[in-house]
Design an enzyme around this catalytic site. Structure first.
Site, PDB file in Angstrom:
ATOM      1  N   ARG A 168      54.760  26.100  52.711  1.00  0.00           N
ATOM      2  CA  ARG A 168      53.894  27.203  53.124  1.00  0.00           C
ATOM      3  C   ARG A 168      53.261  26.907  54.484  1.00  0.00           C
ATOM      4  O   ARG A 168      52.712  25.834  54.705  1.00  0.00           O
ATOM      5  CB  ARG A 168      52.787  27.438  52.088  1.00  0.00           C
ATOM      6  CG  ARG A 168      53.284  27.672  50.654  1.00  0.00           C
ATOM      7  CD  ARG A 168      53.914  29.023  50.484  1.00  0.00           C
ATOM      8  NE  ARG A 168      52.982  30.121  50.680  1.00  0.00           N
ATOM      9  CZ  ARG A 168      52.206  30.606  49.697  1.00  0.00           C
ATOM     10  NH1 ARG A 168      52.243  30.083  48.473  1.00  0.00           N
ATOM     11  NH2 ARG A 168      51.399  31.618  49.947  1.00  0.00           N
ATOM     12  N   HIS A 171      20.906  54.576  40.326  1.00  0.00           N
ATOM     13  CA  HIS A 171      22.131  53.775  40.347  1.00  0.00           C
ATOM     14  C   HIS A 171      22.447  53.140  38.992  1.00  0.00           C
ATOM     15  O   HIS A 171      23.341  52.305  38.895  1.00  0.00           O
ATOM     16  CB  HIS A 171      22.040  52.683  41.409  1.00  0.00           C
ATOM     17  CG  HIS A 171      21.831  53.208  42.801  1.00  0.00           C
ATOM     18  ND1 HIS A 171      22.704  54.099  43.398  1.00  0.00           N
ATOM     19  CD2 HIS A 171      20.834  52.979  43.694  1.00  0.00           C
ATOM     20  CE1 HIS A 171      22.271  54.384  44.614  1.00  0.00           C
ATOM     21  NE2 HIS A 171      21.143  53.732  44.820  1.00  0.00           N
ATOM     22  N   PRO A 183      29.760  39.062  44.223  1.00  0.00           N
ATOM     23  CA  PRO A 183      29.627  37.915  43.322  1.00  0.00           C
ATOM     24  C   PRO A 183      30.949  37.168  43.183  1.00  0.00           C
ATOM     25  O   PRO A 183      32.007  37.785  43.008  1.00  0.00           O
ATOM     26  CB  PRO A 183      29.218  38.561  41.996  1.00  0.00           C
ATOM     27  CG  PRO A 183      28.598  39.856  42.385  1.00  0.00           C
ATOM     28  CD  PRO A 183      29.345  40.318  43.587  1.00  0.00           C
ATOM     29  N   GLU A 184      30.899  35.847  43.299  1.00  0.00           N
ATOM     30  CA  GLU A 184      32.095  35.034  43.108  1.00  0.00           C
ATOM     31  C   GLU A 184      32.019  34.385  41.732  1.00  0.00           C
ATOM     32  O   GLU A 184      31.135  34.692  40.937  1.00  0.00           O
ATOM     33  CB  GLU A 184      32.200  34.033  44.252  1.00  0.00           C
ATOM     34  CG  GLU A 184      32.366  34.733  45.600  1.00  0.00           C
ATOM     35  CD  GLU A 184      32.597  33.784  46.767  1.00  0.00           C
ATOM     36  OE1 GLU A 184      32.800  32.573  46.533  1.00  0.00           O
ATOM     37  OE2 GLU A 184      32.581  34.250  47.916  1.00  0.00           O
ATOM     38  N   ARG A 206      26.727  50.602  45.020  1.00  0.00           N
ATOM     39  CA  ARG A 206      27.916  50.928  45.813  1.00  0.00           C
ATOM     40  C   ARG A 206      29.080  51.458  44.965  1.00  0.00           C
ATOM     41  O   ARG A 206      30.070  51.935  45.506  1.00  0.00           O
ATOM     42  CB  ARG A 206      28.366  49.689  46.601  1.00  0.00           C
ATOM     43  CG  ARG A 206      27.267  49.149  47.521  1.00  0.00           C
ATOM     44  CD  ARG A 206      27.777  47.995  48.351  1.00  0.00           C
ATOM     45  NE  ARG A 206      26.677  47.314  49.039  1.00  0.00           N
ATOM     46  CZ  ARG A 206      26.841  46.279  49.868  1.00  0.00           C
ATOM     47  NH1 ARG A 206      28.048  45.821  50.108  1.00  0.00           N
ATOM     48  NH2 ARG A 206      25.794  45.722  50.442  1.00  0.00           N
TER      49      ARG A 206
END
Length: 271
Positions: free
Chosen positions: A152, A91, A2-3, A110
């Protein structure tokens, strides 16, 4: 994983059901998450009232009447509500039993997520203290990103995904924002003009806000706090579309690897 839009979607989904709720009890079935859950977490939380539900980067912060609980969903973590009598699955690692009679359940196949107790100010926590500004805040501007890029040589996509520069612009949304701004993802960050960084910041904000409005992007595991998938996947212009026609010019989209991440762009529209 998830972002930011997915985590914000979860925050919005659970917040109305958590605010001003007292935690009556906590059941921890497995402490083996990314960082071990405190053995005495149930004792620390019992009787506490939830005063706020915030987000910092990809972390959810439950503000209690004393202390905070920081939650990271990892690769496959979910938060959702169940009736108190609902049996736990294999889970389902943590339950928070609320004064409303409902249970907030954390499941994580996980076990890459985290549930961390913070006794002090959250922003001073080692996981948060060095993070950059929120991408939808006024602190994230074209001038700011331009200054961060000076000298950079790293690819601009890597700069945009650096959490010390700005938080939460993950791989999906970096691909989309760079396409919207017309910037090649492998272009050296220090060789991009201030005006183009202003366009990139505007594109990043627009992409993230649209993803939030549509509940995030469901690719494999993500389900929002309301139990529904995110629908931004249908709006993706380049991510996951390598070899397909560019939506702007019909040139086949090209895929490369940058920092071990899939990167898709239009070799004609992006320069």
């Amino acid at each position: 994983m998830p972002e930011l839009p997915e985590v914000e979607t979860v925050r919005r989904g659970v917040s109305p059901h958590l605010l001003d709720q007292t935690i009556n009890a906590v059941t921890v079935r497995d402490t083996r998450l990314r960082w071990p859950v405190l053995d005495d977490l149930p004792q620390r939380l019992a009787g506490r009232t939830i005063r706020g539900v915030r987000r910092r980067a990809k972390y959810l912060l439950l503000e209690l009447d004393r202390g905070h609980l920081m939650i990271h969903l990892g690769m496959s973590g979910r938060l959702y509500f169940v009736p108190a009598e609902t049996p736990a699955g294999i889970h389902d690692h943590i339950d928070w039993q609320l004064g409303s009679g409902r249970v907030l359940r954390y499941t994580d196949p996980r076990r890459f997520g985290a549930v961390i107790w913070i006794d002090a100010e959250p922003n001073s926590h080692p996981l948060l203290v060095k993070l950059g500004p929120e991408p939808l805040s006024d602190d994230f501007s074209g001038d700011y990103l331009y200054q961060c890029a000076r000298g950079r040589k790293i690819p601009v996509k890597s700069l945009l995904m650096d959490g010390h520069i700005v938080v939460g612009v993950g791989n999906i949304y970096a691909n989309e924002a760079l396409f919207m701004a017309g910037i090649r993802p492998d272009r050296a960050a220090g060789r991009i003009s201030r005006a183009r960084y202003q366009a990139l910041v505007a594109a990043s904000k627009a992409v993230l806000q649209k993803a939030i409005d549509q509940g995030g992007t469901t690719l494999r595991d993500f389900i929002g706090g309301d139990g529904k998938p995110g629908y931004f996947k249908q709006e993706l212009q380049v991510y996951g579309r390598a070899g397909k026609p560019c939506p702007s010019c019909a040139t086949p989209l090209k895929e490369i690897r940058l920092a071990q991440r899939s990167t898709v762009f239009c070799p004609r529209c992006q320069r």
